[in-house]
Design an enzyme around this catalytic site. Structure first.
Site, mmCIF file in Angstrom:
data_model
loop_
_atom_site.group_PDB
_atom_site.id
_atom_site.type_symbol
_atom_site.label_atom_id
_atom_site.label_comp_id
_atom_site.label_asym_id
_atom_site.label_seq_id
_atom_site.Cartn_x
_atom_site.Cartn_y
_atom_site.Cartn_z
ATOM 1 N N TYR A 56 6.216 30.912 40.553
ATOM 2 C CA TYR A 56 6.066 29.584 39.956
ATOM 3 C C TYR A 56 4.659 29.458 39.367
ATOM 4 C CZ TYR A 56 10.224 28.448 42.765
ATOM 5 O OH TYR A 56 11.472 28.443 43.341
ATOM 6 N N HIS A 125 13.353 36.534 46.597
ATOM 7 C CA HIS A 125 13.741 35.525 45.593
ATOM 8 C C HIS A 125 15.047 35.900 44.895
ATOM 9 C CE1 HIS A 125 11.546 32.272 43.013
ATOM 10 N NE2 HIS A 125 12.834 32.021 43.092
ATOM 11 N N SER A 204 17.607 22.959 43.930
ATOM 12 C CA SER A 204 18.059 22.073 42.847
ATOM 13 C C SER A 204 19.161 21.125 43.331
ATOM 14 C CB SER A 204 18.515 22.886 41.625
ATOM 15 O OG SER A 204 17.476 23.698 41.136
ATOM 16 N N LEU A 206 19.382 18.047 43.259
ATOM 17 C CA LEU A 206 19.605 16.908 42.354
ATOM 18 C C LEU A 206 20.073 17.402 40.988
ATOM 19 C CD1 LEU A 206 16.330 14.924 43.250
ATOM 20 C CD2 LEU A 206 18.625 14.659 44.241
ATOM 21 N N GLY A 207 20.585 18.633 40.943
ATOM 22 C CA GLY A 207 21.049 19.183 39.665
ATOM 23 C C GLY A 207 19.930 19.240 38.641
ATOM 24 N N ARG A 208 18.731 19.676 39.119
ATOM 25 C CA ARG A 208 17.538 19.749 38.266
ATOM 26 C C ARG A 208 17.245 18.388 37.638
ATOM 27 N NH1 ARG A 208 16.113 25.174 37.810
ATOM 28 N NH2 ARG A 208 17.780 26.639 38.295
ATOM 29 N N PHE A 210 19.407 16.057 36.806
ATOM 30 C CA PHE A 210 20.497 15.477 36.013
ATOM 31 C C PHE A 210 21.344 14.492 36.817
ATOM 32 C CE2 PHE A 210 24.480 15.284 33.697
ATOM 33 C CZ PHE A 210 24.052 15.255 32.384
HETATM 34 N N1 LIG Z 1 15.387 29.978 44.951
HETATM 35 C C1 LIG Z 1 15.450 29.713 43.671
HETATM 36 O O1 LIG Z 1 15.823 30.559 42.848
HETATM 37 C C2 LIG Z 1 15.076 28.339 43.184
HETATM 38 C C3 LIG Z 1 15.408 27.923 41.873
HETATM 39 C C4 LIG Z 1 15.048 26.633 41.474
HETATM 40 C C5 LIG Z 1 14.372 25.794 42.354
HETATM 41 N N2 LIG Z 1 14.044 26.235 43.601
HETATM 42 C C6 LIG Z 1 13.322 25.366 44.575
HETATM 43 O O2 LIG Z 1 14.081 24.178 44.770
HETATM 44 C C7 LIG Z 1 13.263 23.040 44.528
HETATM 45 C C8 LIG Z 1 14.100 21.889 43.989
HETATM 46 O O3 LIG Z 1 14.826 22.261 42.851
HETATM 47 P P1 LIG Z 1 14.507 21.714 41.384
HETATM 48 O O4 LIG Z 1 13.144 21.150 41.346
HETATM 49 O O5 LIG Z 1 14.881 22.810 40.459
HETATM 50 O O6 LIG Z 1 15.607 20.588 41.123
HETATM 51 P P2 LIG Z 1 16.028 19.198 41.789
HETATM 52 O O7 LIG Z 1 15.361 19.016 43.079
HETATM 53 O O8 LIG Z 1 17.492 19.183 41.725
HETATM 54 O O9 LIG Z 1 15.477 18.159 40.694
HETATM 55 C C9 LIG Z 1 14.131 18.073 40.357
HETATM 56 C C10 LIG Z 1 14.004 17.206 39.133
HETATM 57 O O10 LIG Z 1 14.491 15.905 39.425
HETATM 58 C C11 LIG Z 1 13.487 14.920 39.205
HETATM 59 N N3 LIG Z 1 13.608 13.973 40.335
HETATM 60 C C12 LIG Z 1 13.329 14.209 41.632
HETATM 61 N N4 LIG Z 1 13.613 13.128 42.384
HETATM 62 C C13 LIG Z 1 14.085 12.194 41.541
HETATM 63 C C14 LIG Z 1 14.539 10.866 41.722
HETATM 64 N N5 LIG Z 1 14.584 10.301 42.914
HETATM 65 N N6 LIG Z 1 14.947 10.172 40.620
HETATM 66 C C15 LIG Z 1 14.922 10.738 39.392
HETATM 67 N N7 LIG Z 1 14.501 12.008 39.162
HETATM 68 C C16 LIG Z 1 14.083 12.719 40.231
HETATM 69 C C17 LIG Z 1 12.186 15.670 39.160
HETATM 70 O O11 LIG Z 1 11.285 15.072 38.269
HETATM 71 P P3 LIG Z 1 9.795 14.626 38.717
HETATM 72 O O12 LIG Z 1 9.141 15.844 39.293
HETATM 73 O O13 LIG Z 1 9.195 14.196 37.447
HETATM 74 O O14 LIG Z 1 9.989 13.539 39.697
HETATM 75 C C18 LIG Z 1 12.602 17.047 38.640
HETATM 76 O O15 LIG Z 1 12.641 17.057 37.229
HETATM 77 C C19 LIG Z 1 12.195 23.547 43.557
HETATM 78 O O16 LIG Z 1 11.045 22.725 43.573
HETATM 79 C C20 LIG Z 1 11.944 24.941 44.084
HETATM 80 O O17 LIG Z 1 11.027 24.903 45.155
HETATM 81 C C21 LIG Z 1 14.394 27.485 44.026
#
Ligand SMILES: NC(=O)c1ccc[n+]([C@@H]2O[C@H](COP(=O)([O-])OP(=O)(O)OC[C@H]3O[C@@H](n4cnc5c(N)ncnc54)[C@H](OP(=O)(O)O)[C@@H]3O)[C@@H](O)[C@H]2O)c1
Length: 324
Positions: A56, A125, A204, A206-208, A210
């Site tokens: 990252y 990873h 993810s 929260l569906g990234r 979405f």
């Molecule tokens: N192992 C892997 O291959 C892999 C891949 C992807 C991710 N990950 C890990 O999983 C973690 C979470 O996944 P992710 O960040 O991809 O996706 P996520 O948690 O599904 O969604 C994150 C996104 O949602 C927004 N968000 C968060 N809370 C919100 C809320 N209450 N209301 C509206 N928007 C909201 C964030 O924006 P803001 O930041 O602007 O609030 C960000 O753009 C990552 O941080 C990472 O550590 C691991």
């Protein structure tokens, strides 16, 4: 905050994904002070599981987390990942590389950037097709014996790899994408983790972003945003997928909660070894997400959520490194 056990490692059942503070998403790397406040607020609210990875940035997210934890290291369970970058030749290049040589180099870098003497949960990873998983687990077992890492995890591994890895050294957690619009793990890997006593960390969740309903147009995403090229956010699929966000929103209204809380509560209802790691770089959203710990959905709401429309588009442009 309730806790769960990831193969013996005690964590808060809602963690914090730190990736978006430094990489991949619009606004990453623009407000370190708010990112650090978000990490500190998470700890104050009882979140113990913090998730990062060397890739990252690369590196900048581990450095940020390390700075944020300068005085608070012992309050958290620190998880990071290796294996997408390779350090086994001259300089760093894209891997995958889970060779013992690379692992031994990677762990030293992560420890230094995180400012710590041990990593609580060290994930591979992505599976490396060129290194037998037994060799990888052997190198990780040595790091456990040396006290440099405490527990071992895998990410996006397939069932065969999980079984072989776990036979070589205990796997504490599998971190794989899992959410209302990514139900793939339910077919085989989630049941397998239950069978083997391995914790499941949905990434993810929260569906990234979405599923929160806050992304209504592709124009909200910078051109450098990873999601701009993600099939589910593409021109062809975006409008179609908005129906899913709208359906989640309707059920959330019924539950008296936000869509983000509803998406997290649904995941938490899928079992008591599940610890999602929603990502945010803002205190307000962190507070909103953590409050999902106290949201209990009714059986009817859970059934409606389980029956959401299927998403249009794959979850990655290249699906080949997944489920190996
Ligand atoms: N192992 C892997 O291959 C892999 C891949 C992807 C991710 N990950 C890990 O999983 C973690 C979470 O996944 P992710 O960040 O991809 O996706 P996520 O948690 O599904 O969604 C994150 C996104 O949602 C927004 N968000 C968060 N809370 C919100 C809320 N209450 N209301 C509206 N928007 C909201 C964030 O924006 P803001 O930041 O602007 O609030 C960000 O753009 C990552 O941080 C990472 O550590 C691991």
């Amino acid at each position: 905050m309730r806790h769960v056990s990831l193969g013996g490692l005690d964590v808060s059942r809602i963690g914090l994904g730190c990736m978006g503070m430094s990489a991949f998403y619009t606004g990453a790397g623009t407000d370190e002070a708010e990112a650090v406040r978000t990490i500190h607020r998470a700890i104050d609210l009882g979140v113990t599981l913090l998730d990062t990875a060397e890739v990252y940035g690369p590196y900048t997210n581990e450095e940020l987390v390390g700075r944020a934890l300068a005085d608070r290291r012992d309050e958290v369970v620190l998880a990071t990942k290796f294996g997408i970058l390779s350090h086994s030749g001259p300089g760093a290049r894209r891997g995958p590389d889970s060779s013992p040589r690379n692992i031994r180099a990677a762990v030293e870098g992560s420890l230094r950037r995180l400012g710590t003497d041990r990593i609580d949960l060290y994930y591979q990873h992505r599976v490396d097709p060129d290194t037998p998983i037994e060799e990888t687990m052997g190198a990780l077992a040595e790091l456990v014996a040396d006290g440099k890492i405490r527990y071992v995890g895998l990410s996006e591994a397939g069932p065969g790899t999980i079984r072989r890895a776990h036979a070589a050294h205990p796997v504490a957690a599998l971190q794989t994408e899992y959410s209302l619009w990514t139900r793939d793990p339910e077919t085989d890997v989630l049941p397998l983790t239950r069978e083997l006593g391995i914790g499941f960390v949905p990434y993810s969740p929260l569906g990234r972003g979405f599923l929160t309903g806050r992304i209504r147009s592709r124009d909200q995403l910078d051109d450098t945003d990873f999601r701009k090229d993600n099939p589910r956010f593409s021109e062809a699929n975006f409008e179609q997928n908005l129906r899913i966000a709208d359906e989640v929103e309707a059920i959330a209204r019924d539950a008296g909660a936000t869509p983000a809380q509803t998406a997290l509560a649904w995941l938490l209802a899928q079992g008591d070894t599940i610890a999602p790691i929603p990502g945010t770089k803002r205190v307000s959203r962190l507070e909103e997400n953590v409050a999902a710990d106290t949201l209990t959905l009714t059986p009817e709401q859970l059934t409606r959520l389980a029956a959401l429309s299927a998403p249009s588009g794959d979850r990655y442009t290249d699906m080949s490194p997944l489920n190996r």
